[in-house]
Motif scaffolding. Structure first.
Motif, mmCIF file in Angstrom:
data_model
loop_
_atom_site.group_PDB
_atom_site.id
_atom_site.type_symbol
_atom_site.label_atom_id
_atom_site.label_comp_id
_atom_site.label_asym_id
_atom_site.label_seq_id
_atom_site.Cartn_x
_atom_site.Cartn_y
_atom_site.Cartn_z
ATOM 1 N N ASP A 1 7.791 15.351 -2.606
ATOM 2 C CA ASP A 1 8.682 15.373 -1.445
ATOM 3 C C ASP A 1 9.075 13.969 -1.014
ATOM 4 O O ASP A 1 10.162 13.750 -0.459
ATOM 5 N N LEU A 2 8.229 12.979 -1.270
ATOM 6 C CA LEU A 2 8.561 11.600 -0.927
ATOM 7 C C LEU A 2 9.649 11.048 -1.833
ATOM 8 O O LEU A 2 10.505 10.281 -1.396
ATOM 9 N N SER B 1 2.875 19.964 -16.430
ATOM 10 C CA SER B 1 2.840 21.419 -16.318
ATOM 11 C C SER B 1 4.257 21.945 -16.198
ATOM 12 O O SER B 1 5.209 21.187 -15.962
ATOM 13 N N ALA B 2 4.412 23.237 -16.361
ATOM 14 C CA ALA B 2 5.731 23.857 -16.242
ATOM 15 C C ALA B 2 6.313 23.611 -14.854
ATOM 16 O O ALA B 2 7.518 23.360 -14.706
ATOM 17 N N GLU B 3 5.453 23.656 -13.838
ATOM 18 C CA GLU B 3 5.922 23.415 -12.470
ATOM 19 C C GLU B 3 6.385 21.979 -12.302
ATOM 20 O O GLU B 3 7.417 21.715 -11.685
ATOM 21 N N GLU B 4 5.623 21.029 -12.874
ATOM 22 C CA GLU B 4 6.004 19.623 -12.770
ATOM 23 C C GLU B 4 7.310 19.343 -13.505
ATOM 24 O O GLU B 4 8.147 18.569 -13.038
ATOM 25 N N ILE B 5 7.496 19.977 -14.649
ATOM 26 C CA ILE B 5 8.741 19.813 -15.400
ATOM 27 C C ILE B 5 9.922 20.311 -14.580
ATOM 28 O O ILE B 5 10.976 19.673 -14.514
ATOM 29 N N SER B 6 9.735 21.458 -13.919
ATOM 30 C CA SER B 6 10.788 22.022 -13.092
ATOM 31 C C SER B 6 11.135 21.088 -11.939
ATOM 32 O O SER B 6 12.310 20.852 -11.635
ATOM 33 N N VAL B 7 10.101 20.554 -11.280
ATOM 34 C CA VAL B 7 10.307 19.633 -10.168
ATOM 35 C C VAL B 7 11.025 18.371 -10.642
ATOM 36 O O VAL B 7 11.953 17.877 -9.992
ATOM 37 N N LEU B 8 10.617 17.865 -11.803
ATOM 38 C CA LEU B 8 11.210 16.644 -12.325
ATOM 39 C C LEU B 8 12.678 16.847 -12.690
ATOM 40 O O LEU B 8 13.530 15.996 -12.402
ATOM 41 N N GLU C 1 0.823 -1.188 0.000
ATOM 42 C CA GLU C 1 0.000 0.000 0.000
ATOM 43 C C GLU C 1 0.870 1.256 0.000
ATOM 44 O O GLU C 1 2.090 1.189 0.058
ATOM 45 N N SER C 2 0.192 2.411 -0.056
ATOM 46 C CA SER C 2 0.911 3.677 -0.049
ATOM 47 C C SER C 2 1.856 3.769 1.142
ATOM 48 O O SER C 2 1.527 3.337 2.246
ATOM 49 N N PHE C 3 3.056 4.332 0.886
ATOM 50 C CA PHE C 3 4.088 4.604 1.887
ATOM 51 C C PHE C 3 4.881 3.370 2.300
ATOM 52 O O PHE C 3 5.923 3.499 2.927
ATOM 53 N N SER C 4 4.415 2.146 1.967
ATOM 54 C CA SER C 4 5.138 0.962 2.428
ATOM 55 C C SER C 4 6.527 0.878 1.814
ATOM 56 O O SER C 4 7.446 0.339 2.415
ATOM 57 N N ASP C 5 6.708 1.391 0.571
ATOM 58 C CA ASP C 5 8.025 1.407 -0.049
ATOM 59 C C ASP C 5 8.475 2.820 -0.369
ATOM 60 O O ASP C 5 9.338 3.035 -1.209
ATOM 61 N N GLY C 6 7.882 3.800 0.297
ATOM 62 C CA GLY C 6 8.233 5.193 0.067
ATOM 63 C C GLY C 6 7.462 5.834 -1.059
ATOM 64 O O GLY C 6 7.657 7.021 -1.347
ATOM 65 N N LEU C 7 6.571 5.075 -1.714
ATOM 66 C CA LEU C 7 5.790 5.595 -2.835
ATOM 67 C C LEU C 7 4.295 5.499 -2.529
ATOM 68 O O LEU C 7 3.870 4.716 -1.687
ATOM 69 N N GLN D 1 3.511 3.450 -12.305
ATOM 70 C CA GLN D 1 2.362 4.273 -11.922
ATOM 71 C C GLN D 1 2.531 4.829 -10.508
ATOM 72 O O GLN D 1 2.131 5.958 -10.222
ATOM 73 N N SER D 2 3.128 4.036 -9.619
ATOM 74 C CA SER D 2 3.423 4.531 -8.271
ATOM 75 C C SER D 2 4.408 5.694 -8.327
ATOM 76 O O SER D 2 4.244 6.702 -7.627
ATOM 77 N N LEU D 3 5.430 5.559 -9.164
ATOM 78 C CA LEU D 3 6.391 6.651 -9.348
ATOM 79 C C LEU D 3 5.704 7.899 -9.873
ATOM 80 O O LEU D 3 5.923 9.009 -9.370
ATOM 81 N N LEU D 4 4.869 7.712 -10.901
ATOM 82 C CA LEU D 4 4.186 8.849 -11.513
ATOM 83 C C LEU D 4 3.243 9.531 -10.521
ATOM 84 O O LEU D 4 3.233 10.762 -10.388
ATOM 85 N N ARG D 5 2.471 8.738 -9.809
ATOM 86 C CA ARG D 5 1.512 9.288 -8.847
ATOM 87 C C ARG D 5 2.231 10.004 -7.707
ATOM 88 O O ARG D 5 1.801 11.073 -7.260
ATOM 89 N N THR D 6 3.326 9.430 -7.249
ATOM 90 C CA THR D 6 4.093 10.056 -6.173
ATOM 91 C C THR D 6 4.716 11.358 -6.648
ATOM 92 O O THR D 6 4.703 12.366 -5.936
ATOM 93 N N PHE D 7 5.264 11.335 -7.866
ATOM 94 C CA PHE D 7 5.867 12.538 -8.433
ATOM 95 C C PHE D 7 4.845 13.662 -8.556
ATOM 96 O O PHE D 7 5.117 14.810 -8.212
ATOM 97 N N ARG D 8 3.642 13.333 -8.996
ATOM 98 C CA ARG D 8 2.630 14.364 -9.235
ATOM 99 C C ARG D 8 1.969 14.852 -7.947
ATOM 100 O O ARG D 8 1.626 16.022 -7.836
ATOM 101 N N ASN D 9 1.785 13.957 -7.001
ATOM 102 C CA ASN D 9 1.037 14.321 -5.789
ATOM 103 C C ASN D 9 1.902 14.585 -4.559
ATOM 104 O O ASN D 9 1.551 15.403 -3.720
ATOM 105 N N ARG D 10 3.007 13.839 -4.431
ATOM 106 C CA ARG D 10 3.880 14.000 -3.265
ATOM 107 C C ARG D 10 5.341 13.922 -3.678
ATOM 108 O O ARG D 10 6.069 13.003 -3.285
#
Length: 271
Positions: free
Chosen positions: A224-225, A252-259, A171-177, A213-222
């Protein structure tokens, strides 16, 4: 796992915990719950357990003696020689997280102290509390809801509580994602199909898709994790691929910057 809750509202704890997964686990003997009504240990004998704060100020403070008497009774019930691990729910504590739930699930006996009013006399906290824990940066009326949140999360880590032994570790957070998207029947719902890879029967491809998908969802929503995650080469390859096809992925431009920032940080430690 034996839970003990020192509270002014035992019925709130009992009603909340004797339902769903935790309720069934108690019926099976995998968990036990004992509530201790602090009012029963009132110094005055009339159920009053609070008084005005020294130094003035608004509200009332829970007195030390009723809580300590309740704690002494708790020690007798658990046959503890000295101390029992006791969590005080407070915004001043460490923020609760999945790793803490896994750690606390190793305890045979775990107690919670639920505060109310303007707080608890500091002297009794210093005498009996082992862990100060917060469930978030906000203030609630009392510690009962946070205690139930913690007990629910901890219970899921106790062997046998979940019907599927894999559920607690996928589940969420069990492997950091964050957890990947889930789908069930029908195959097409209101024009929306299930991703074809999940119908392929190829377990390796399914596992790879879920992790991505876990990577993508974590990148977009959290994101910081992800900064804390020790990304492997396959993870970095996938994230680079996202960046290379940023238009197709609707970043988005913000997501590109974060990535870009994330990849720059991660590449330093990837080899």
């Amino acid at each position: 796992m034996n839970f003990y809750v020192m509270t002014l509202f035992p019925e709130m704890i009992e009603q909340g915990m004797h339902t769903s997964i935790t309720g069934r686990a108690m019926e099976k003997g995998l968990l036990s719950l004992k509530t201790i009504n602090i009012r029963d240990y009132s110094v005055t004998g009339n159920g009053r357990i609070d008084d005005y704060p020294y130094g003035g100020g608004a509200g009332m403070v829970m007195q030390a003696e009723p809580i300590y008497r309740a704690y002494e009774d708790l020690l007798r019930q658990t046959r503890a020689q000295d101390k029992i691990r006791l969590v005080y729910l407070t915004p001043q504590g460490r923020v609760f997280h999945q790793a803490m739930a896994q750690e606390l699930a190793q305890e045979e006996n775990l107690a919670f102290l639920c505060g109310h009013y303007e707080g608890v006399d500091e002297r009794v906290l210093e005498a009996i509390v082992t862990d100060y824990v917060s469930i978030g940066d906000y203030v609630l009326t009392g510690g009962e809801l946070p205690a139930m949140v913690m007990m629910d999360a901890i219970s899921r880590m106790v062997p046998g509580v979940l019907s599927n032994s894999d559920s607690g570790v996928s589940e969420s957070f069990s492997d950091g994602l964050l957890e990947y998207p889930q789908y069930s029947r029908p195959e097409i719902w209101r024009g929306c199909p299930v991703p074809p890879v999940l119908l392929s029967g190829h377990h390796g491809n399914v596992d790879r898709w879920r992790h991505e998908q876990s990577l993508l969802r974590t990148f977009r929503n959290r994101p910081d994790l992800l900064k804390k995650e020790n990304l492997n080469k396959e993870d970095l390859k996938y994230l680079r691929k996202l960046l290379e096809s940023e238009t197709d992925n609707g970043l988005s431009a913000e997501e590109i910057s974060v990535l870009k920032n994330l990849l720059g940080i991660s590449l330093k430690f990837s080899d």
